[in-house]
Scaffold this motif. Structure first.
Motif, PDB file in Angstrom:
ATOM      1  N   ALA A 216     -64.998   3.836 -38.083  1.00  0.00           N
ATOM      2  CA  ALA A 216     -64.769   2.663 -37.232  1.00  0.00           C
ATOM      3  C   ALA A 216     -65.191   2.989 -35.799  1.00  0.00           C
ATOM      4  O   ALA A 216     -65.078   4.145 -35.372  1.00  0.00           O
ATOM      5  CB  ALA A 216     -63.299   2.260 -37.271  1.00  0.00           C
ATOM      6  N   PRO A 217     -65.686   2.004 -35.042  1.00  0.00           N
ATOM      7  CA  PRO A 217     -65.820   0.581 -35.362  1.00  0.00           C
ATOM      8  C   PRO A 217     -67.137   0.206 -36.055  1.00  0.00           C
ATOM      9  O   PRO A 217     -67.475  -0.972 -36.116  1.00  0.00           O
ATOM     10  CB  PRO A 217     -65.734  -0.077 -33.995  1.00  0.00           C
ATOM     11  N   ALA A 218     -67.879   1.195 -36.582  1.00  0.00           N
ATOM     12  CA  ALA A 218     -69.126   0.863 -37.267  1.00  0.00           C
ATOM     13  C   ALA A 218     -68.869   0.170 -38.606  1.00  0.00           C
ATOM     14  O   ALA A 218     -69.695  -0.612 -39.078  1.00  0.00           O
ATOM     15  CB  ALA A 218     -69.961   2.119 -37.488  1.00  0.00           C
ATOM     16  N   VAL A 219     -67.724   0.459 -39.221  1.00  0.00           N
ATOM     17  CA  VAL A 219     -67.355  -0.160 -40.499  1.00  0.00           C
ATOM     18  C   VAL A 219     -66.647  -1.482 -40.231  1.00  0.00           C
ATOM     19  O   VAL A 219     -65.692  -1.524 -39.449  1.00  0.00           O
ATOM     20  CB  VAL A 219     -66.433   0.763 -41.314  1.00  0.00           C
ATOM     21  N   PRO A 220     -67.073  -2.572 -40.841  1.00  0.00           N
ATOM     22  CA  PRO A 220     -66.343  -3.835 -40.671  1.00  0.00           C
ATOM     23  C   PRO A 220     -64.878  -3.670 -41.080  1.00  0.00           C
ATOM     24  O   PRO A 220     -64.581  -3.014 -42.078  1.00  0.00           O
ATOM     25  CB  PRO A 220     -67.073  -4.798 -41.618  1.00  0.00           C
ATOM     26  N   SER A 221     -63.997  -4.243 -40.310  1.00  0.00           N
ATOM     27  CA  SER A 221     -62.578  -4.055 -40.579  1.00  0.00           C
ATOM     28  C   SER A 221     -62.161  -4.582 -41.947  1.00  0.00           C
ATOM     29  O   SER A 221     -61.222  -4.064 -42.558  1.00  0.00           O
ATOM     30  CB  SER A 221     -61.750  -4.727 -39.480  1.00  0.00           C
ATOM     31  N   GLU A 222     -62.847  -5.585 -42.445  1.00  0.00           N
ATOM     32  CA  GLU A 222     -62.535  -6.087 -43.781  1.00  0.00           C
ATOM     33  C   GLU A 222     -62.742  -5.001 -44.831  1.00  0.00           C
ATOM     34  O   GLU A 222     -61.986  -4.900 -45.806  1.00  0.00           O
ATOM     35  CB  GLU A 222     -63.398  -7.306 -44.112  1.00  0.00           C
ATOM     36  N   LEU A 223     -63.770  -4.172 -44.654  1.00  0.00           N
ATOM     37  CA  LEU A 223     -64.028  -3.075 -45.585  1.00  0.00           C
ATOM     38  C   LEU A 223     -62.969  -1.983 -45.453  1.00  0.00           C
ATOM     39  O   LEU A 223     -62.543  -1.397 -46.451  1.00  0.00           O
ATOM     40  CB  LEU A 223     -65.428  -2.504 -45.350  1.00  0.00           C
ATOM     41  N   VAL A 224     -62.531  -1.712 -44.240  1.00  0.00           N
ATOM     42  CA  VAL A 224     -61.452  -0.737 -44.055  1.00  0.00           C
ATOM     43  C   VAL A 224     -60.213  -1.172 -44.828  1.00  0.00           C
ATOM     44  O   VAL A 224     -59.575  -0.368 -45.522  1.00  0.00           O
ATOM     45  CB  VAL A 224     -61.116  -0.562 -42.562  1.00  0.00           C
ATOM     46  N   VAL A 225     -59.878  -2.458 -44.752  1.00  0.00           N
ATOM     47  CA  VAL A 225     -58.679  -2.945 -45.447  1.00  0.00           C
ATOM     48  C   VAL A 225     -58.903  -2.975 -46.956  1.00  0.00           C
ATOM     49  O   VAL A 225     -57.970  -2.712 -47.727  1.00  0.00           O
ATOM     50  CB  VAL A 225     -58.264  -4.331 -44.921  1.00  0.00           C
ATOM     51  N   ASP A 226     -60.104  -3.258 -47.410  1.00  0.00           N
ATOM     52  CA  ASP A 226     -60.390  -3.163 -48.844  1.00  0.00           C
ATOM     53  C   ASP A 226     -60.104  -1.749 -49.338  1.00  0.00           C
ATOM     54  O   ASP A 226     -59.515  -1.560 -50.413  1.00  0.00           O
ATOM     55  CB  ASP A 226     -61.853  -3.528 -49.125  1.00  0.00           C
ATOM     56  N   CYS A 227     -60.518  -0.749 -48.565  1.00  0.00           N
ATOM     57  CA  CYS A 227     -60.260   0.643 -48.931  1.00  0.00           C
ATOM     58  C   CYS A 227     -58.771   0.961 -48.857  1.00  0.00           C
ATOM     59  O   CYS A 227     -58.237   1.696 -49.701  1.00  0.00           O
ATOM     60  CB  CYS A 227     -61.056   1.577 -48.028  1.00  0.00           C
ATOM     61  N   PHE A 228     -58.096   0.412 -47.862  1.00  0.00           N
ATOM     62  CA  PHE A 228     -56.645   0.601 -47.739  1.00  0.00           C
ATOM     63  C   PHE A 228     -55.930   0.061 -48.977  1.00  0.00           C
ATOM     64  O   PHE A 228     -55.040   0.724 -49.534  1.00  0.00           O
ATOM     65  CB  PHE A 228     -56.144  -0.113 -46.485  1.00  0.00           C
ATOM     66  N   GLU A 229     -56.298  -1.125 -49.406  1.00  0.00           N
ATOM     67  CA  GLU A 229     -55.631  -1.736 -50.563  1.00  0.00           C
ATOM     68  C   GLU A 229     -55.863  -0.923 -51.829  1.00  0.00           C
ATOM     69  O   GLU A 229     -54.941  -0.743 -52.638  1.00  0.00           O
ATOM     70  CB  GLU A 229     -56.110  -3.174 -50.744  1.00  0.00           C
ATOM     71  N   LEU A 230     -57.095  -0.423 -52.016  1.00  0.00           N
ATOM     72  CA  LEU A 230     -57.352   0.423 -53.181  1.00  0.00           C
ATOM     73  C   LEU A 230     -56.515   1.695 -53.093  1.00  0.00           C
ATOM     74  O   LEU A 230     -55.889   2.112 -54.081  1.00  0.00           O
ATOM     75  CB  LEU A 230     -58.831   0.768 -53.269  1.00  0.00           C
ATOM     76  N   SER A 231     -56.486   2.309 -51.936  1.00  0.00           N
ATOM     77  CA  SER A 231     -55.720   3.531 -51.760  1.00  0.00           C
ATOM     78  C   SER A 231     -54.237   3.307 -52.047  1.00  0.00           C
ATOM     79  O   SER A 231     -53.572   4.150 -52.665  1.00  0.00           O
ATOM     80  CB  SER A 231     -55.917   4.042 -50.325  1.00  0.00           C
ATOM     81  N   ARG A 232     -53.723   2.176 -51.634  1.00  0.00           N
ATOM     82  CA  ARG A 232     -52.307   1.881 -51.870  1.00  0.00           C
ATOM     83  C   ARG A 232     -52.016   1.736 -53.361  1.00  0.00           C
ATOM     84  O   ARG A 232     -51.001   2.239 -53.866  1.00  0.00           O
ATOM     85  CB  ARG A 232     -51.913   0.603 -51.123  1.00  0.00           C
ATOM     86  N   GLU A 233     -52.903   1.065 -54.085  1.00  0.00           N
ATOM     87  CA  GLU A 233     -52.712   0.915 -55.533  1.00  0.00           C
ATOM     88  C   GLU A 233     -52.812   2.259 -56.241  1.00  0.00           C
ATOM     89  O   GLU A 233     -52.060   2.537 -57.186  1.00  0.00           O
ATOM     90  CB  GLU A 233     -53.741  -0.062 -56.098  1.00  0.00           C
ATOM     91  N   ILE A 234     -53.736   3.092 -55.800  1.00  0.00           N
ATOM     92  CA  ILE A 234     -53.880   4.417 -56.402  1.00  0.00           C
ATOM     93  C   ILE A 234     -52.634   5.250 -56.157  1.00  0.00           C
ATOM     94  O   ILE A 234     -52.171   5.994 -57.036  1.00  0.00           O
ATOM     95  CB  ILE A 234     -55.130   5.128 -55.850  1.00  0.00           C
ATOM     96  N   ARG A 235     -52.077   5.141 -54.975  1.00  0.00           N
ATOM     97  CA  ARG A 235     -50.854   5.885 -54.663  1.00  0.00           C
ATOM     98  C   ARG A 235     -49.735   5.522 -55.630  1.00  0.00           C
ATOM     99  O   ARG A 235     -48.954   6.396 -56.048  1.00  0.00           O
ATOM    100  CB  ARG A 235     -50.421   5.590 -53.224  1.00  0.00           C
ATOM    101  N   VAL A 236     -49.643   4.273 -56.010  1.00  0.00           N
ATOM    102  CA  VAL A 236     -48.616   3.858 -56.963  1.00  0.00           C
ATOM    103  C   VAL A 236     -48.815   4.575 -58.300  1.00  0.00           C
ATOM    104  O   VAL A 236     -47.866   5.131 -58.872  1.00  0.00           O
ATOM    105  CB  VAL A 236     -48.628   2.331 -57.149  1.00  0.00           C
ATOM    106  N   LEU A 237     -50.044   4.577 -58.811  1.00  0.00           N
ATOM    107  CA  LEU A 237     -50.303   5.294 -60.064  1.00  0.00           C
ATOM    108  C   LEU A 237     -50.020   6.782 -59.901  1.00  0.00           C
ATOM    109  O   LEU A 237     -49.424   7.421 -60.777  1.00  0.00           O
ATOM    110  CB  LEU A 237     -51.746   5.082 -60.511  1.00  0.00           C
ATOM    111  N   ASP A 238     -50.455   7.351 -58.786  1.00  0.00           N
ATOM    112  CA  ASP A 238     -50.266   8.772 -58.529  1.00  0.00           C
ATOM    113  C   ASP A 238     -48.793   9.151 -58.649  1.00  0.00           C
ATOM    114  O   ASP A 238     -48.449  10.181 -59.249  1.00  0.00           O
ATOM    115  CB  ASP A 238     -50.789   9.086 -57.123  1.00  0.00           C
ATOM    116  N   MET A 239     -47.924   8.330 -58.094  1.00  0.00           N
ATOM    117  CA  MET A 239     -46.505   8.647 -58.120  1.00  0.00           C
ATOM    118  C   MET A 239     -45.837   8.251 -59.439  1.00  0.00           C
ATOM    119  O   MET A 239     -44.901   8.915 -59.883  1.00  0.00           O
ATOM    120  CB  MET A 239     -45.808   7.975 -56.938  1.00  0.00           C
ATOM    121  N   ARG A 240     -46.302   7.191 -60.063  1.00  0.00           N
ATOM    122  CA  ARG A 240     -45.743   6.835 -61.379  1.00  0.00           C
ATOM    123  C   ARG A 240     -46.059   7.917 -62.412  1.00  0.00           C
ATOM    124  O   ARG A 240     -45.275   8.137 -63.353  1.00  0.00           O
ATOM    125  CB  ARG A 240     -46.300   5.490 -61.853  1.00  0.00           C
ATOM    126  N   ALA A 241     -47.208   8.588 -62.251  1.00  0.00           N
ATOM    127  CA  ALA A 241     -47.602   9.644 -63.185  1.00  0.00           C
ATOM    128  C   ALA A 241     -47.096  11.017 -62.750  1.00  0.00           C
ATOM    129  O   ALA A 241     -47.341  12.006 -63.433  1.00  0.00           O
ATOM    130  CB  ALA A 241     -49.122   9.680 -63.311  1.00  0.00           C
TER     131      ALA A 241
END
Length: 293
Positions: A216-241
């Motif tokens: 950032a700020p070269a990356v559009p903020s929408e893409l940063v949040v897309d990555c944030f959302e994926l990371s958050r979902e992965i964290r859930v699996l990581d901890m459930r497993a």
């Protein structure tokens, strides 16, 4: 819609202000519970991870940036000139000073090399999240002390000892206990990260968020949040497993010590790898746009 000339998109003030507002509303919804817990002195072992392990503040995530290749038009665009890496462009409008950004952010070289290497590899899906188990192997000092172990101390150690551990990600391996390190078939280092990271790895896909905000700020903020959302979902699996019992927080375990749990884990891991590949390519496209000037 903005007007596009070559690789540059020009946004009228009405357009870019609306994009900024949409982004702010999106982030506000994502961080509201974390901010409430922070005010009240509470901690969540799953959902707070992205704000403790990674170092981007919620206020920084909320700040909208159009990204490389986008020009902001209108009187209000001038307000951006006080921010680092923004400049008034020769043809009018305000946008990213790519030369200054590349000169200051040498991390672009590493990120581009790492993401390109990972994108060219097949996904390995057989790790079953055992990195979390190796982090508590034969120790009483667990990382989440307020969360009990689902199988107890001895049961957790038996799971580690009965599986082949093949963790390729350094930032997971570095938290292994000393007795667990020799059990890993690989010995990752920071220097070898681009040689070992692979697209099926949960942590490699979580880290797309880190690479997005570091660019950032070269990356559009929408893409940063897309990555944030994926990371958050992965964290859930990581901890459930993981070996932790998170029933008190409403999470059903993925029992990777069973055949059914392994199949469930691999199916989710495959889906994350596919989504991660799309985001990884979008980040590589940003790197290419930076190189093109």
């Amino acid at each position: 819609m903005g007007t596009t000339t070559g690789a540059v998109t020009a946004l009228a003030e009405r357009e870019w202000r609306e994009r900024a507002r949409r982004h702010e509303r999106r982030v506000d919804a994502l961080v509201a519970d974390h901010l409430r817990r922070r005010r009240e002195g509470e901690r969540h072992p799953v959902e707070d991870f992205l704000f403790t392990y990674y170092n981007l503040k919620p206020s920084q995530l909320r700040r909208w940036h159009p990204g490389v290749g986008t020009v902001l038009l209108g009187e209000g665009a001038g307000d951006r000139l006080g921010e680092r890496f923004y400049t008034e462009l020769p043809d009018g409008g305000v946008g990213l000073d790519t030369a200054a950004f590349l000169a200051a952010r040498r991390v672009v070289d590493f990120v581009e090399r790492l993401l390109s290497a990972v994108a060219d590899r097949p996904a390995h899906l057989g790790c079953f999240g055992l990195h979390e188990w190796a982090m508590v192997y034969r120790t009483d000092e667990v990382r989440h002390g307020q969360v009990p172990l689902r199988l107890g101390r001895e049961g957790t150690d038996r799971v580690v000892e009965s599986h082949r551990i093949r963790c390729s990600h350094f930032d997971a391996f570095r938290f292994f206990t000393e007795p667990a390190r020799p059990l890993n078939t690989l010995q990752p280092t920071r220097e070898a990260q681009a040689d070992l990271d692979q697209p099926g790895c949960l942590h490699a896909n979580m880290d797309l968020y880190k690479w997005a905000y570091k660019l950032a700020p070269a990356v559009p903020s929408e893409l940063v949040v897309d990555c944030f959302e994926l990371s958050r979902e992965i964290r859930v699996l990581d901890m459930r497993a993981s070996p932790y019992d998170l029933a008190a927080w409403g999470y059903e375990p993925v029992r990777i010590e069973t055949a059914e749990g392994k199949a469930e884990y691999m199916a989710a891991q495959r889906g994350f790898a596919e989504r991660g590949a799309v985001l990884r390519q979008r980040l590589l496209d940003v790197c290419a746009a930076l190189r093109a000037g």
